[in-house]
Design an enzyme around this catalytic site. Structure first.
Site, PDB file in Angstrom:
ATOM      1  N   ASN A  56      -8.256   1.959  12.557  1.00 35.27           N
ATOM      2  CA  ASN A  56      -9.245   1.199  14.089  1.00 35.27           C
ATOM      3  C   ASN A  56      -9.256  -0.265  14.228  1.00 35.27           C
ATOM      4  O   ASN A  56      -8.744  -0.737  15.510  1.00 35.27           O
ATOM      5  CB  ASN A  56     -10.507   1.604  13.133  1.00 35.27           C
ATOM      6  CG  ASN A  56     -11.552   2.140  14.094  1.00 35.27           C
ATOM      7  OD1 ASN A  56     -11.308   1.912  15.135  1.00 35.27           O
ATOM      8  ND2 ASN A  56     -12.203   2.988  13.489  1.00 35.27           N
ATOM      9  N   ASP A  93      -8.299   6.801   5.540  1.00 37.56           N
ATOM     10  CA  ASP A  93      -9.746   6.839   5.635  1.00 37.56           C
ATOM     11  C   ASP A  93      -9.900   7.943   7.039  1.00 37.56           C
ATOM     12  O   ASP A  93     -10.711   8.872   7.057  1.00 37.56           O
ATOM     13  CB  ASP A  93     -11.013   5.731   6.149  1.00 37.56           C
ATOM     14  CG  ASP A  93     -10.557   4.403   5.312  1.00 37.56           C
ATOM     15  OD1 ASP A  93     -10.144   4.637   4.255  1.00 37.56           O
ATOM     16  OD2 ASP A  93     -10.431   3.321   5.921  1.00 37.56           O
ATOM     17  N   GLU A 146     -20.009  19.836  -6.878  1.00 32.01           N
ATOM     18  CA  GLU A 146     -21.323  20.988  -6.511  1.00 32.01           C
ATOM     19  C   GLU A 146     -21.514  19.781  -5.302  1.00 32.01           C
ATOM     20  O   GLU A 146     -22.471  20.712  -4.777  1.00 32.01           O
ATOM     21  CB  GLU A 146     -22.064  20.151  -7.906  1.00 32.01           C
ATOM     22  CG  GLU A 146     -22.107  21.308  -9.204  1.00 32.01           C
ATOM     23  CD  GLU A 146     -20.787  21.072  -9.325  1.00 32.01           C
ATOM     24  OE1 GLU A 146     -20.083  22.767  -9.429  1.00 32.01           O
ATOM     25  OE2 GLU A 146     -20.139  20.436  -9.361  1.00 32.01           O
TER      26      GLU A 146
END
Length: 322
Positions: free
Chosen positions: A103, A127, A187
């Site tokens: 970016n 990212d 989870e």
């Protein structure tokens, strides 16, 4: 177009060297002289522009990081710094520039483009927060490093019946956390795009325990409202009430330092070749990225002014598969 240069900027990503190699060798194939800019925009301002031949990029496709180096430059953020950089390029006789990065790097590409210099960007950041490419160079390798960490943590977590927090990189984007959590059967993934409270996380862990699970893995994006440090502190403070605490592992820069896998080497090679092809056709001020399986161009103005979104369906899928 007779002389081109390539630079890498921002955080290093596995596959950057493969992209450099592709730019150099496809440029040479077109009969151009190819140069490398050392230390990113800082090197561009200080004139660190060196010739690169085919053998200079030999044996680097499998190496992580970037042989050209990268450095932040506050001066380049100013118009005076940008003009100085362009002056150095002109003095070196450079006709076009390929910028490999994420970016911030492509914001710099856009700045040079607005000054009229021929620039083509290549999407590269672990990212995966850069608009204009569904997946960027380095992401796949970083994901596999995170996945290996999850698999290893599960062994210990299961042996001791514990809950672990694994914090992954990603700045303000939760892609790495979400996808590594999904692939690793975690989870829960805690990401900036979908805020959750510590109590909601505790509730999820209780439900996992009630399902008969002997351990739990929570993958946390570093940019989440509650990162690993905040969550660990909260669970430690309320351990008596909640009934358990969380052990923390932070991957940090380990994710960026791996040797690129096959996917990143191939993607980087395709994007590097596409960048020189764009320069040869006079297609400037664009980012080359992967969109729907094809290498496509997105105007840099659109890239730097558009926020990339997480697919909410993937988050929902991760929750269903818990």
């Amino acid at each position: 177009m007779k002389r081109i240069a390539v630079l890498t900027s921002g955080g290093d990503a596995p596959g950057m060297n493969a992209a450099i190699r592709a730019v150099v060798r496809t440029g040479l194939h077109r009969g151009w002289d190819v140069f490398g800019v050392r230390l990113g925009y800082e090197g561009l301002i200080s004139g660190k522009i060196v010739p690169l031949g085919a053998r200079d990029v030999g044996g680097i496709i499998q190496r992580g990081g970037t042989i050209l180096g990268s450095a932040r430059s506050q001066e380049f953020k100013t118009e005076e710094g940008q003009i100085k950089a362009i002056r150095n390029l002109n003095e070196a006789g450079i006709d076009g520039l390929v910028i490999i990065g994420g970016n911030g790097s492509q914001t710099g590409s856009y700045a040079l483009s607005k000054h009229g210099f021929p620039v083509v960007g290549i999407a590269s950041t672990i990212d995966n927060d850069l608009f204009g490419s569904e997946i960027t160079i380095g992401v796949d390798t970083a994901l596999n490093i995170a996945l290996e960490a999850i698999d290893r943590l599960k062994v210990t977590a299961s042996s001791h019946q514990r809950a672990f927090l694994l914090e992954v990189m990603g700045r303000g984007c939760g892609y790495l956390a979400l996808m590594s959590g999904l692939a690793g059967g975690a989870e829960m993934a805690v990401i900036p795009e979908i805020p959750v409270t510590p109590e909601q996380i505790a509730d999820r862990l209780r439900k996992s325990y009630e399902k008969g699970k002997a351990h739990a893995i929570i993958v946390v994006a570093e940019g989440a409202d509650y990162n690993a440090d905040k969550l660990a502190a909260y669970f430690s403070e309320h351990r008596e009430r909640l009934g358990f605490e969380l052990r923390t592992t932070r991957l940090g820069y380990v994710q960026r330092g791996g040797n690129p896998g096959a996917f990143d080497r191939i993607l980087a090679s395709r994007l590097g070749a596409a960048a020189t092809d764009a320069l040869s056709k006079g297609e400037f001020g664009v980012l080359k990225g992967l969109v729907k399986g094809e290498i496509q161009s997105t105007p840099l103005e659109v890239v730097v002014n558009t926020k990339k979104q997480i697919d909410p369906n993937l988050f929902e899928l991760a929750e269903i598969l818990d």
